[in-house]
Scaffold this motif. Sequence first.
Motif, mmCIF file in Angstrom:
data_model
loop_
_atom_site.group_PDB
_atom_site.id
_atom_site.type_symbol
_atom_site.label_atom_id
_atom_site.label_comp_id
_atom_site.label_asym_id
_atom_site.label_seq_id
_atom_site.Cartn_x
_atom_site.Cartn_y
_atom_site.Cartn_z
ATOM 1 N N GLY A 13 0.816 -1.207 0.000
ATOM 2 C CA GLY A 13 0.000 0.000 0.000
ATOM 3 C C GLY A 13 0.846 1.252 0.000
ATOM 4 N N GLY A 14 0.189 2.389 0.083
ATOM 5 C CA GLY A 14 0.889 3.656 -0.015
ATOM 6 C C GLY A 14 1.652 4.046 1.233
ATOM 7 N N THR A 15 1.351 3.423 2.383
ATOM 8 C CA THR A 15 2.046 3.773 3.625
ATOM 9 C C THR A 15 2.801 2.601 4.233
ATOM 10 N N LYS A 16 2.403 1.373 3.925
ATOM 11 C CA LYS A 16 3.059 0.214 4.539
ATOM 12 C C LYS A 16 3.136 -0.951 3.556
ATOM 13 N N ILE A 17 4.112 -1.818 3.816
ATOM 14 C CA ILE A 17 4.255 -3.074 3.089
ATOM 15 C C ILE A 17 4.218 -4.184 4.128
ATOM 16 N N GLU A 18 3.292 -5.113 3.981
ATOM 17 C CA GLU A 18 3.274 -6.291 4.840
ATOM 18 C C GLU A 18 3.658 -7.494 3.995
ATOM 19 N N MET A 37 8.413 3.418 1.106
ATOM 20 C CA MET A 37 9.207 4.608 0.789
ATOM 21 C C MET A 37 8.799 5.122 -0.588
ATOM 22 N N VAL A 38 7.613 5.703 -0.648
ATOM 23 C CA VAL A 38 7.039 6.105 -1.936
ATOM 24 C C VAL A 38 7.947 7.074 -2.668
ATOM 25 N N THR A 39 8.501 8.047 -1.948
ATOM 26 C CA THR A 39 9.303 9.074 -2.612
ATOM 27 C C THR A 39 10.638 8.535 -3.127
ATOM 28 N N SER A 40 11.028 7.347 -2.693
ATOM 29 C CA SER A 40 12.303 6.764 -3.132
ATOM 30 C C SER A 40 12.190 6.030 -4.458
ATOM 31 N N GLY A 41 10.945 5.787 -4.912
ATOM 32 C CA GLY A 41 10.746 5.196 -6.226
ATOM 33 C C GLY A 41 10.589 3.687 -6.233
ATOM 34 N N ALA A 44 13.527 1.170 -4.952
ATOM 35 C CA ALA A 44 13.690 1.120 -3.496
ATOM 36 C C ALA A 44 12.612 0.255 -2.855
ATOM 37 N N ILE A 45 11.392 0.365 -3.344
ATOM 38 C CA ILE A 45 10.308 -0.460 -2.803
ATOM 39 C C ILE A 45 10.533 -1.921 -3.153
ATOM 40 N N GLU A 46 10.991 -2.173 -4.368
ATOM 41 C CA GLU A 46 11.304 -3.549 -4.748
ATOM 42 C C GLU A 46 12.388 -4.139 -3.844
ATOM 43 N N ARG A 47 13.401 -3.340 -3.501
ATOM 44 C CA ARG A 47 14.458 -3.840 -2.610
ATOM 45 C C ARG A 47 13.898 -4.216 -1.245
ATOM 46 N N GLU A 48 12.965 -3.434 -0.747
ATOM 47 C CA GLU A 48 12.345 -3.743 0.543
ATOM 48 C C GLU A 48 11.579 -5.061 0.474
ATOM 49 N N ILE A 49 10.811 -5.255 -0.600
ATOM 50 C CA ILE A 49 10.051 -6.495 -0.759
ATOM 51 C C ILE A 49 10.994 -7.682 -0.886
ATOM 52 N N VAL A 50 12.028 -7.533 -1.692
ATOM 53 C CA VAL A 50 12.972 -8.631 -1.912
ATOM 54 C C VAL A 50 13.678 -9.000 -0.605
ATOM 55 N N ARG A 101 13.135 -11.791 -11.218
ATOM 56 C CA ARG A 101 14.563 -11.786 -11.513
ATOM 57 C C ARG A 101 15.394 -11.772 -10.234
ATOM 58 N N GLN A 102 14.955 -11.033 -9.244
ATOM 59 C CA GLN A 102 15.742 -10.882 -8.023
ATOM 60 C C GLN A 102 15.548 -12.027 -7.031
ATOM 61 N N LEU A 103 14.381 -12.660 -7.054
ATOM 62 C CA LEU A 103 14.093 -13.714 -6.078
ATOM 63 C C LEU A 103 14.176 -15.122 -6.658
#
Length: 324
Positions: A13-18, A37-41, A44-50, A101-103
């Motif tokens: 979501g726009g404020t959190k990733i579970e 981290m919406v403003t990071s693009g 950056a969000i993909e790195r958090e998920i990975v 690709r990353q996982l």
Amino acid sequence: MDKNDCAIGVDLGGTKIEVALVDGTGSILKKLRLATMVTSGLEAIEREIVGAAQELMQAATPTPLGLGVGVAGQIDSLGARVRFAPNLNWHDAPLQADLHRQLQLPVALLNDVRAATWAEWLYGAGRGCADLICLFVGTGIGGSVVSGGRMLEGSSNSAGELGHMTVDLHGPTCHCGNQGCLEALAGGWAIARRAREAIAADPRAGACLNRLVDNQLDALSAEQVARAAHTGDPLAGQIVTEVAAALIAGSIGLINGFNPSRLILGGGVMEGLPELVKHIDQGVRKHALQIALENLEVLPAQLHNDAGVIGAAAFAMQQFSKKG
């Protein structure tokens, strides 16, 4: 799905990733929560998920069948790209390919509300039901339809925009640009807007609501309106009555149109105003077609804030199970 299967579910979501490891019974084995981290693009969000998924993969036995990602946005018909996610400021994001690709795991994308419906259908209030509608009333309104044991996707994968049904031709303007959408009358943002307008028109009647936000009307939310209504505030009570009427009207159209055996109601507004379930039940039984009511149950959602990750993981298991 086998009860011994597992997958990783992501609720983005726009404020959190579970991110959670979920087994074939719908049980969460381990869950992580991160800020978005919406403003990071995108990257950056993909790195958090990975990073979170890799941590869960290390704890998983057997290896997860795949990764399911529920996104607050529109997914293309191939389930590969996020066409538009307004809260993330994404347009045509290749999320599936990037995460795969990353996982080196199969990845399935779906809309976040559809993910929550998968969870309720398989493990919650919709368990064992072949014809149901989930209507989630939060900041916005969305939902999904299961008909004949199949989740409806639509020709361009956009089925489930139930909040954008027109229920009042001359109603307030919605964020989508239409007038009188269900969301513009009963979504959380619309409830707050209605309250602010009412207070501006009659500050005396809005005194209770004003006190709840220390006269900072921009901070007024549906949560405060619900709280004021529960204390007996007349203005808040009137707004809740209007919300109930809009939800009844929308639900009648859905029931007459799809003939579900269960209407499941969830989301933050419904949880803050649980009495709405009873009011909607009574309203549809009074006004919907009798033949459409013969097998109908109106029920609250059961899985609450966990529905997104459970449903995303369940979708991945359904997509990638060797037995599926």
